[in-house]
Design a protein around this motif. Structure first.
Motif, PDB file in Angstrom:
ATOM      1  N   UNK A  90       0.799  -1.109  -0.100  1.00  0.00           N
ATOM      2  CA  UNK A  90      -0.089  -0.037  -0.047  1.00  0.00           C
ATOM      3  C   UNK A  90       0.792   1.034  -0.084  1.00  0.00           C
ATOM      4  N   UNK A  91       0.500   2.487  -0.672  1.00  0.00           N
ATOM      5  CA  UNK A  91       1.125   3.511  -0.900  1.00  0.00           C
ATOM      6  C   UNK A  91       0.231   4.554  -0.214  1.00  0.00           C
ATOM      7  N   UNK A  92       0.756   5.715  -0.024  1.00  0.00           N
ATOM      8  CA  UNK A  92       0.050   6.798   0.647  1.00  0.00           C
ATOM      9  C   UNK A  92      -1.196   7.462  -0.281  1.00  0.00           C
ATOM     10  N   UNK A  93      -0.987   7.296  -1.435  1.00  0.00           N
ATOM     11  CA  UNK A  93      -1.914   7.603  -2.561  1.00  0.00           C
ATOM     12  C   UNK A  93      -3.221   6.754  -2.598  1.00  0.00           C
ATOM     13  N   UNK A  94      -2.982   5.469  -1.912  1.00  0.00           N
ATOM     14  CA  UNK A  94      -4.245   4.781  -1.938  1.00  0.00           C
ATOM     15  C   UNK A  94      -5.250   4.902  -0.914  1.00  0.00           C
ATOM     16  N   UNK A  95      -4.976   5.930  -0.001  1.00  0.00           N
ATOM     17  CA  UNK A  95      -5.902   6.627   0.841  1.00  0.00           C
ATOM     18  C   UNK A  95      -7.051   7.012   0.119  1.00  0.00           C
ATOM     19  N   UNK A  96      -8.121   6.654   0.802  1.00  0.00           N
ATOM     20  CA  UNK A  96      -9.549   6.651   0.427  1.00  0.00           C
ATOM     21  C   UNK A  96     -10.550   6.164   1.070  1.00  0.00           C
ATOM     22  N   UNK A  97     -11.662   6.524   0.890  1.00  0.00           N
ATOM     23  CA  UNK A  97     -12.824   5.495   1.137  1.00  0.00           C
ATOM     24  C   UNK A  97     -13.209   4.751  -0.019  1.00  0.00           C
ATOM     25  N   UNK A  98     -13.292   3.419   0.095  1.00  0.00           N
ATOM     26  CA  UNK A  98     -13.333   2.310  -0.621  1.00  0.00           C
ATOM     27  C   UNK A  98     -14.815   1.799  -0.437  1.00  0.00           C
ATOM     28  N   UNK A  99     -15.560   1.813  -1.786  1.00  0.00           N
ATOM     29  CA  UNK A  99     -16.760   1.303  -1.769  1.00  0.00           C
ATOM     30  C   UNK A  99     -16.805   0.069  -2.697  1.00  0.00           C
ATOM     31  N   UNK A 100     -17.829  -0.783  -2.276  1.00  0.00           N
ATOM     32  CA  UNK A 100     -18.155  -1.804  -2.964  1.00  0.00           C
ATOM     33  C   UNK A 100     -19.504  -1.848  -3.815  1.00  0.00           C
ATOM     34  N   UNK A 101     -19.600  -2.137  -4.911  1.00  0.00           N
ATOM     35  CA  UNK A 101     -20.759  -1.754  -6.034  1.00  0.00           C
ATOM     36  C   UNK A 101     -21.089  -3.063  -6.622  1.00  0.00           C
ATOM     37  N   UNK A 102     -22.227  -3.210  -7.102  1.00  0.00           N
ATOM     38  CA  UNK A 102     -22.795  -4.325  -7.962  1.00  0.00           C
ATOM     39  C   UNK A 102     -23.919  -3.680  -9.135  1.00  0.00           C
ATOM     40  N   UNK A 103     -23.821  -4.448 -10.144  1.00  0.00           N
ATOM     41  CA  UNK A 103     -24.844  -4.121 -11.038  1.00  0.00           C
ATOM     42  C   UNK A 103     -24.525  -4.981 -12.405  1.00  0.00           C
ATOM     43  N   UNK A 104     -25.136  -4.398 -13.635  1.00  0.00           N
ATOM     44  CA  UNK A 104     -24.830  -5.271 -15.087  1.00  0.00           C
ATOM     45  C   UNK A 104     -24.234  -4.214 -15.715  1.00  0.00           C
ATOM     46  N   UNK A 105     -22.946  -4.125 -16.018  1.00  0.00           N
ATOM     47  CA  UNK A 105     -22.250  -3.277 -16.923  1.00  0.00           C
ATOM     48  C   UNK A 105     -22.471  -3.517 -18.374  1.00  0.00           C
ATOM     49  N   UNK A 106     -22.750  -2.374 -19.064  1.00  0.00           N
ATOM     50  CA  UNK A 106     -22.744  -2.718 -20.637  1.00  0.00           C
ATOM     51  C   UNK A 106     -21.351  -3.006 -21.050  1.00  0.00           C
ATOM     52  N   UNK A 107     -21.371  -3.359 -22.103  1.00  0.00           N
ATOM     53  CA  UNK A 107     -19.974  -3.919 -22.649  1.00  0.00           C
ATOM     54  C   UNK A 107     -18.991  -2.676 -22.731  1.00  0.00           C
ATOM     55  N   UNK A 108     -17.739  -2.815 -22.266  1.00  0.00           N
ATOM     56  CA  UNK A 108     -16.778  -1.740 -22.400  1.00  0.00           C
ATOM     57  C   UNK A 108     -16.962  -0.622 -21.333  1.00  0.00           C
ATOM     58  N   UNK A 109     -17.896  -0.807 -20.335  1.00  0.00           N
ATOM     59  CA  UNK A 109     -18.318   0.139 -19.141  1.00  0.00           C
ATOM     60  C   UNK A 109     -18.243  -0.253 -18.085  1.00  0.00           C
ATOM     61  N   UNK A 110     -17.304  -1.526 -17.918  1.00  0.00           N
ATOM     62  CA  UNK A 110     -17.098  -1.875 -16.242  1.00  0.00           C
ATOM     63  C   UNK A 110     -16.260  -1.167 -15.386  1.00  0.00           C
TER      64      UNK A 110
END
Length: 128
Positions: A89-109
């Protein structure tokens, strides 16, 4: 409806590791894609990694260039849980991390708008 609950965030020194978990409940079978995003203060939410079911027991993964070789995403179908193993891990990895789910269109994952359900987020802080 799908409910997502993240856990595993915390404070770690640079070079350290953390493992995030995301427990899913509800109509989880309706979505093929699950992923992790992050948002640092003053910045837009950005893609980290994702999984897409190919068959009932196999999935494809995608990673942002900034985390390739350091982060590993995995998915346990039996437990309805998504994981993110974060190493070096690096300091630039500092953030709020979110989990998400869905059905992404092709090329938009990697697009935030492709995901329908989001968790509340978990804070990851990497000190230098």
């Amino acid at each position: 409806q799908v409910q997502l609950v993240e856990s595993g965030g915390g404070l770690v020194q640079a070079g350290g590791s953390l493992r995030l978990s995301c427990a899913a409940s509800g109509r989880t079978s309706s979505a093929s894609d699950m992923g992790w995003f992050r948002q640092a203060p003053g910045k837009e939410r950005e893609f980290v990694a994702s999984t897409t079911w190919i068959t009932w027991n196999a999935y494809r993964t995608n990673y942002a260039d900034s985390v390739k070789g350091r982060f590993t995403i995995s998915r346990d179908n039996a437990k309805n849980t998504l994981y993110l193993q974060m190493n070096s891990l690096k300091p630039e990895d500092t953030a709020v991390y979110y989990c998400a789910t869905g059905n992404a269109p092709a090329g938009l994952i990697m697009s935030v708008s492709s995901y329908d359900y989001w968790g509340q987020g978990t804070q990851v802080t990497v000190s230098s």
